[in-house]
Design an enzyme around this catalytic site. Structure first.
Site, short mmCIF file in Angstrom:
data_model
loop_
_atom_site.label_atom_id
_atom_site.label_comp_id
_atom_site.label_asym_id
_atom_site.label_seq_id
_atom_site.Cartn_x
_atom_site.Cartn_y
_atom_site.Cartn_z
CG HIS A 1 34.94 16.40 -2.25
ND1 HIS A 1 34.85 17.70 -1.84
CD2 HIS A 1 33.67 15.94 -2.31
CE1 HIS A 1 33.58 18.03 -1.65
NE2 HIS A 1 32.84 16.97 -1.93
CG ASP B 1 37.55 19.45 -0.63
OD1 ASP B 1 37.46 19.01 -1.78
OD2 ASP B 1 36.54 19.81 0.04
#
Length: 464
Positions: free
Chosen positions: A20, A106
């Site tokens: 990520h 995120d």
């Protein structure tokens, strides 16, 4: 005299996992190249991933070290991040001489919508998945389908509100959704997180229009606004700055130079690269099927496997037999731990990629135009595999799941051999997608225009 404009500043907040962090850092590099200051919010254990970029992109790229939650599991980790980081960031922003105009955070950090509200700035979701996969997740957690046959894992669930009406067996539905029920703290947490994502101001995808246009259009319709940007693939050039692709995200047990030398001696499109990402660990039976298939196939290969960590204590973890490497010596290489995936996939000798279909891996396979052999095992991987094989026609289905649809070794070996055929329809389609991906990130490409439009919004926010 016109007063000078205040420096434009945004926050980038990745989920603390390499898969990520890395794509959001790649996006941050593109934003700072447009003279926007970006502060990356990062915990101390992950600072080494950011360190190589700081000198080359100073002063526009800066880190802000956040307290380490010291958690591994998703629910406790995100809960701890909210508890520790929300007040910390409120205090930091309120005392900053150039407060941020927006936060990009995120997909897992839905709670930052509330942080953004408290800071009076918009929150943009950064999706580590493609538009198809996120359309599926949004539909799942918004509409809450149920298993029509609770005793069966193979019941089919149709998502008719998504383009092409995808259908999944129940066992491929998100594990957090299947295994818990409304009222369970983790189930409620995941739904709240998803609803916060849906309600956020905008969303940035690491994808490109030519790849997922129908799903990007669906996302705009579903959300009721056009603040949806496809800016990918956000990958570094193969031999570009910041170390390029050789040491992206870590160091390999086999030096990149040695791997490139080995590949240099192989014919074009003659090698299959096998890797299941930075988190997946194969079981004993999976490893046995895979290594036997590679041996029986007779093809040349690079096999990258990761070992267990503290998350896998007490689990069945497959290991490569002691004599396997000796039996395949000369045509097979084994890498333990991190591998320089971009460099390997970009080499002319690599013709196919056996992958778990994580979105980063999908993009990293699309850009060099290799045929993908799919073996999804969870999360968005089933949707990504469906996109590659059924909709894009650029791959072959090898297996699905941990035990559910795993073939015999001889059957898998045939798929491996087919993936390296020179004139297959999959290879032709992979080359077309490579061309489309490179055009998207070219100076006048669709993704560059989308990124310019996103940055224009930032400047407009800065003028408010």
């Amino acid at each position: 005299m016109t007063p000078s404009r205040k420096p434009l500043h945004v926050l980038a907040y990745p989920f603390p996992s390499s898969g990520h962090i890395i794509p959001l850092l790649d996006l941050a590099k593109r934003i700072v190249s447009r003279r926007v200051y970006v502060t990356v919010l990062i915990t101390p254990p992950n600072l080494p991933l950011l360190q190589p970029l700081l000198l080359s992109h100073a002063p526009f790229l800066q880190p802000l070290l956040l307290p380490d939650p010291h958690q591994k599991r998703l629910f406790p980790l995100v809960s701890s991040m909210r508890h520790l980081h929300h007040p910390f960031l409120l205090s930091w922003v309120q005392s900053h001489p150039s407060p941020p105009v927006a936060i990009i955070s995120d997909f897992f950090l839905g709670w930052t919508r509330h942080l953004a509200r408290d800071l009076s700035i918009p929150r943009l979701v950064f999706s580590p998945s493609g538009a198809f996969a996120l359309s599926f997740s949004y539909s799942l957690w918004r509409h809450l389908p149920v298993n029509p046959d609770p005793g069966s894992a193979t019941s089919l669930i149709s998502f008719s509100n998504i383009p092409n009406s995808p259908v999944y067996p129940w066992w491929q539905i998100n594990r957090h959704y299947r295994e818990n029920k409304k009222g369970d703290p983790e189930w409620d947490f995941h739904r709240e997180n998803m609803l916060d994502n849906i309600a956020s101001w905008g969303i940035v995808f690491n994808t490109f229009s030519e790849l997922e246009q129908v799903y990007l259009n669906h996302m705009k319709t579903d959300l009721g606004h056009d603040r949806v940007w496809a800016v990918g693939p956000v990958l570094p050039p193969r031999d570009g700055d910041d170390g390029g692709s050789a040491d992206r995200g870590g160091s390999s047990s086999v030096p990149c130079h040695d791997l490139m030398t080995w590949l240099d001696s192989r014919p074009d499109c003659s090698v299959i690269y096998v890797c299941f990402g930075s988190r997946t660990v194969l079981t004993s039976s999976q490893m046995e099927v895979l290594t036997t298939a590679l041996e029986v196939s007779g093809v040349q290969f690079i096999l990258s496997v990761r070992g267990p960590d503290e998350r896998h204590v007490g689990q069945d973890v497959g290991v490569i037999s002691e004599d396997f490497e000796e039996r395949v010596r000369g045509r097979g290489l084994v890498i333990r731990g991190w591998s320089p995936q971009l460099a390997i996939l970009g080499h002319r000798a690599v013709g196919s990629f056996l992958t778990h279909c994580g979105w980063n891996s999908v993009l990293e396979g699309l850009v060099p135009g290799v045929v993908m052999v799919t073996w999804p095992m969870g999360a968005d991987q089933y949707t990504n595999a469906k996109l590659i094989v059924d909709e894009l026609g650029a791959g072959l289905r090898a297996a699905e799941g941990i035990t559910e649809n795993v073939p015999e070794a001889t059957e898998l070996s045939e798929v491996i051999k087919r993936s390296l055929q020179e004139n297959s329809t999959q290879r032709a389609r992979a080359k077309e997608l490579k061309k489309a991906a490179l055009e998207a990130v070219a100076p006048e490409g669709s993704s560059q225009k989308e990124l310019d439009a996103l940055v224009k919004h930032f400047f407009e926010l800065g003028d408010l």
